[in-house]
Enzyme design. Structure first.
Site, short mmCIF file in Angstrom:
data_model
loop_
_atom_site.label_atom_id
_atom_site.label_comp_id
_atom_site.label_asym_id
_atom_site.label_seq_id
_atom_site.Cartn_x
_atom_site.Cartn_y
_atom_site.Cartn_z
N GLY A 9 0.53 -21.85 1.27
CA GLY A 9 1.08 -21.04 0.18
C GLY A 9 2.50 -21.46 -0.16
O GLY A 9 3.34 -21.57 0.73
N GLY A 13 6.61 -16.06 0.18
CA GLY A 13 6.48 -16.08 1.63
C GLY A 13 6.57 -17.49 2.17
O GLY A 13 7.36 -17.77 3.08
N ASP A 36 -2.40 -24.79 -3.38
CA ASP A 36 -3.33 -25.21 -4.44
C ASP A 36 -2.62 -25.36 -5.79
O ASP A 36 -3.12 -26.06 -6.66
CB ASP A 36 -4.50 -24.22 -4.54
CG ASP A 36 -4.05 -22.79 -4.75
OD1 ASP A 36 -2.85 -22.50 -4.59
OD2 ASP A 36 -4.90 -21.94 -5.07
N PRO A 44 7.20 -11.89 -10.65
CA PRO A 44 7.69 -10.66 -11.30
C PRO A 44 7.93 -10.79 -12.80
O PRO A 44 7.98 -9.77 -13.50
CB PRO A 44 9.00 -10.37 -10.55
CG PRO A 44 8.76 -10.93 -9.18
CD PRO A 44 7.96 -12.19 -9.43
N THR A 105 -0.78 -16.91 1.85
CA THR A 105 -1.69 -17.22 0.73
C THR A 105 -1.81 -16.09 -0.29
O THR A 105 -2.59 -16.22 -1.25
CB THR A 105 -3.08 -17.58 1.27
OG1 THR A 105 -3.39 -16.71 2.36
CG2 THR A 105 -3.14 -19.00 1.76
N CYS A 160 -1.09 -2.79 -6.09
CA CYS A 160 0.12 -3.25 -6.78
C CYS A 160 0.17 -2.54 -8.15
O CYS A 160 -0.47 -2.98 -9.10
CB CYS A 160 0.04 -4.77 -6.94
SG CYS A 160 1.46 -5.52 -7.70
N VAL A 289 1.73 -10.77 1.01
CA VAL A 289 0.55 -10.02 0.59
C VAL A 289 -0.65 -10.30 1.51
O VAL A 289 -1.55 -9.48 1.63
CB VAL A 289 0.22 -10.34 -0.89
CG1 VAL A 289 -1.02 -9.61 -1.34
CG2 VAL A 289 1.39 -9.96 -1.79
N GLY A 309 7.82 -8.54 -3.41
CA GLY A 309 8.51 -9.80 -3.15
C GLY A 309 9.60 -9.63 -2.10
O GLY A 309 9.74 -10.46 -1.20
N CYS A 342 13.42 -2.84 -5.55
CA CYS A 342 12.68 -3.34 -6.71
C CYS A 342 13.32 -2.90 -8.01
O CYS A 342 13.88 -1.80 -8.09
CB CYS A 342 11.27 -2.75 -6.62
SG CYS A 342 10.02 -3.76 -7.34
C1 LIG Z 1 2.54 -9.13 -12.13
C2 LIG Z 1 3.30 -8.88 -10.86
C3 LIG Z 1 4.62 -8.44 -10.92
C4 LIG Z 1 5.34 -8.22 -9.75
N1 LIG Z 1 6.63 -7.78 -9.84
C5 LIG Z 1 7.37 -7.64 -8.71
C6 LIG Z 1 8.73 -7.23 -8.77
O1 LIG Z 1 9.25 -6.97 -9.87
N2 LIG Z 1 9.42 -7.15 -7.62
C7 LIG Z 1 8.85 -7.41 -6.41
O2 LIG Z 1 9.52 -7.33 -5.38
N3 LIG Z 1 7.56 -7.79 -6.30
C8 LIG Z 1 6.81 -7.92 -7.42
N4 LIG Z 1 5.49 -8.30 -7.33
C9 LIG Z 1 4.95 -8.62 -6.01
C10 LIG Z 1 5.29 -10.06 -5.61
O3 LIG Z 1 4.95 -10.94 -6.65
C11 LIG Z 1 4.57 -10.40 -4.34
O4 LIG Z 1 5.06 -9.56 -3.32
C12 LIG Z 1 4.80 -11.85 -3.92
O5 LIG Z 1 4.35 -12.74 -4.90
C13 LIG Z 1 4.09 -12.11 -2.60
O6 LIG Z 1 4.37 -13.40 -2.18
P1 LIG Z 1 3.35 -14.19 -1.24
O7 LIG Z 1 4.03 -15.46 -0.90
O8 LIG Z 1 2.88 -13.30 -0.14
O9 LIG Z 1 2.04 -14.43 -2.13
P2 LIG Z 1 1.85 -15.08 -3.57
O10 LIG Z 1 3.10 -14.99 -4.37
O11 LIG Z 1 0.63 -14.50 -4.13
O12 LIG Z 1 1.62 -16.62 -3.26
C14 LIG Z 1 0.49 -17.11 -2.59
C15 LIG Z 1 0.53 -18.61 -2.62
O13 LIG Z 1 -0.56 -19.14 -1.86
C16 LIG Z 1 -1.25 -20.10 -2.65
N5 LIG Z 1 -2.63 -20.13 -2.16
C17 LIG Z 1 -3.56 -19.15 -2.22
N6 LIG Z 1 -4.72 -19.54 -1.64
C18 LIG Z 1 -4.51 -20.80 -1.21
C19 LIG Z 1 -5.33 -21.76 -0.52
N7 LIG Z 1 -6.59 -21.48 -0.17
N8 LIG Z 1 -4.81 -22.96 -0.23
C20 LIG Z 1 -3.53 -23.27 -0.57
N9 LIG Z 1 -2.71 -22.40 -1.22
C21 LIG Z 1 -3.20 -21.19 -1.52
C22 LIG Z 1 -1.06 -19.60 -4.07
O14 LIG Z 1 -1.30 -20.58 -5.04
C23 LIG Z 1 0.40 -19.18 -4.02
O15 LIG Z 1 1.26 -20.28 -4.13
C24 LIG Z 1 4.73 -8.46 -8.49
C25 LIG Z 1 3.40 -8.89 -8.42
C26 LIG Z 1 2.67 -9.09 -9.60
C27 LIG Z 1 1.25 -9.55 -9.51
#
Ligand SMILES: Cc1cc2nc3c(=O)[nH]c(=O)nc-3n(C[C@H](O)[C@H](O)[C@H](O)COP(=O)(O)OP(=O)(O)OC[C@H]3O[C@@H](n4cnc5c(N)ncnc54)[C@H](O)[C@@H]3O)c2cc1C
Length: 396
Positions: A9, A13, A36, A44, A105, A160, A289, A309, A342
């Site tokens: 990912g 994170g 990927d 956000p 991920t 969410c 997440v 985030g 947030c």
């Molecule tokens: C529309 C929206 C608005 C938001 N607004 C806010 C905000 O204003 N403030 C806030 O704090 N939070 C916000 N959030 C929440 C925030 O975006 C998430 O908490 C954050 O993105 C989580 O990060 P992450 O690294 O856990 O996962 P993600 O950001 O979902 O990243 C996962 C990564 O893993 C990769 N991946 C997935 N599966 C695979 C695989 N099999 N092989 C290789 N790579 C893979 C994906 O491509 C991606 O790069 C929002 C969320 C959404 C959907």
């Protein structure tokens, strides 16, 4: 050769872990990020993409460049599986051995939860990925030529909620600006027991403030509601109500991604201890997440706990410190429960939300609305993109 650390990912994170580990371990570790996608996306800002306020280029950064400049290996491949017994990640092209694995991920979006939900196989738009937000903007442009009712919401099982609120407020403000508001009944449907619950049992005066904000904008709110199905023209609610729409945007529930779901709970989220270490596999960590976290209460219509985030970055920093301590033969660091910080866009204004820790009872709990938070949100977007570009991970 140092320890081999593989991170799945390349988002909030994964990148935070990668940069912190590189700084803390230097040449003692070989670090690879497997993703990927080839870009970091500032998620956000996706609601702003769906409204046409941002282009994809405004909110993305190429992973190869930002990781390569820090000596971190970027593997642009999708992981299809993980074998925890032999410590390898499997992709379509190869097997990647690891000493430590970090699962960052994020979510898979479970559109199949409700018939007719989602942009690909259903009739609703979504703004949870860049592709969806771009598509939603196209739907918005078509809608403006022939406006009618809009239904926005979060189905049963959603965790969410914030982006759906943002979208409702932004649509309302934009319609007013275009002098079209009187032609568009707007309804917000949510599985939350009350508006302002956000999946965390509310915070501060969030219920009262959000009820007022929606009332002032004459957005009809239906809470505590499950959706039976979507048709091309209407949302059919569980109490028999049918809401016709010209445009509909609904959030889906989330699960863990298939490649790691065998390491997770029944929903595919990864069970971890206070240091984000997998409960069964000592060399596997998970942040963001992807992590399993129980909601604060059982709601009449099911809801989940949002993982923001800010929470994700905090988890990632703690996971990186723990892996560093492990490699250097030190005791694992103490961690604190995660909290929420947030900024939520509200169209013509915005809200600041703080819940410390995320689950009640809390030391601090507040939601305040004000125009200056809107400028702070836009400033934070630029600041965060600048930070990620330079491999910086400090929390505000
Ligand atoms: C529309 C929206 C608005 C938001 N607004 C806010 C905000 O204003 N403030 C806030 O704090 N939070 C916000 N959030 C929440 C925030 O975006 C998430 O908490 C954050 O993105 C989580 O990060 P992450 O690294 O856990 O996962 P993600 O950001 O979902 O990243 C996962 C990564 O893993 C990769 N991946 C997935 N599966 C695979 C695989 N099999 N092989 C290789 N790579 C893979 C994906 O491509 C991606 O790069 C929002 C969320 C959404 C959907």
């Amino acid at each position: 050769m140092g320890e081999r650390i593989v991170i799945l990912g390349g988002s909030f994170g994964g990148l935070t872990c990668a940069f912190d580990l590189r700084r803390q371990l230097g040449k003692k570790a070989e670090i690879s990020v497997v993703c990927d996608l080839d870009s970091f996306i500032f998620i956000p800002s996706l609601p702003w993409v769906s409204m046409g306020y941002r282009s994809p280029a405004d909110i993305t950064l190429p992973l190869q460049r930002i990781l390569g400049s820090k000596g971190i290996d970027f593997i642009h491949e999708e992981a299809t599986g993980v074998d925890p017994e032999s410590s390898v990640v499997i992709t379509g092209a190869r097997k990647i051995r690891y000493d430590y694995l970090i699962i960052a991920t994020g979510p898979a979006l479970a559109f199949s939860a409700v018939s007719g939900l989602g942009p690909e196989k259903g009739y609703t738009e979504c703004i949870f990925t860049l592709e969806q937000a771009v598509r939603c903007h196209e739907a918005w442009k078509r809608f403006l030529e022939d406006p009618g009712p809009i239904v926005i919401g979060s189905v049963q099982g959603v965790s969410c909620f914030g982006p759906t609120y943002e979208y409702a407020f932004e649509v309302e403000a934009e319609l007013k600006k275009r002098k079209l508001r009187h032609k568009v009944p707007i309804t917000l449907v949510t599985s939350e027991p009350y508006i302002g619950h956000f999946g965390i049992g509310g915070l501060g005066k969030s219920r009262r403030i959000m009820e007022d904000e929606f009332a002032e904008r004459e957005i009809r709110v239906i809470t505590n509601m499950a959706v039976d199905e979507f048709t091309p023209e209407e949302v059919r609610l569980n109490d028999g109500t049918k809401l016709p729409f010209k445009l509909s945007m609904f959030a889906p529930p989330m699960t863990g991604v298939p490649a790691v779901s065998h390491l997770g709970n029944p929903k595919g989220f990864i069970p971890v201890d206070d240091n984000y270490r997998h409960r069964d596999f000592k060399n596997i960590f998970s942040v963001g997440v992807a992590v399993a976290m129980a909601p604060p209460e059982k709601t009449p219509v099911p809801t989940g706990l949002p993982k923001t985030g800010f929470m994700t970055v905090k988890m990632a920093r703690d996971a990186a410190r723990t892996i560093t301590a492990d490699i250097l033969g030190k005791e694992p660091p103490e961690t604190e429960p995660v909290d929420v910080l947030c900024l939520m866009d509200m169209g013509d204004t915005a809200a600041f939300m703080k819940a410390k820790p995320v689950l009640p009872p809390r030391q601090e709990s507040t939601l305040k609305a004000g125009k200056h938070y809107k400028w702070m949100k836009a400033g934070f977007e630029k600041y965060y993109l600048w930070k990620i570009k330079h491999g910086l991970t400090q929390l505000p």
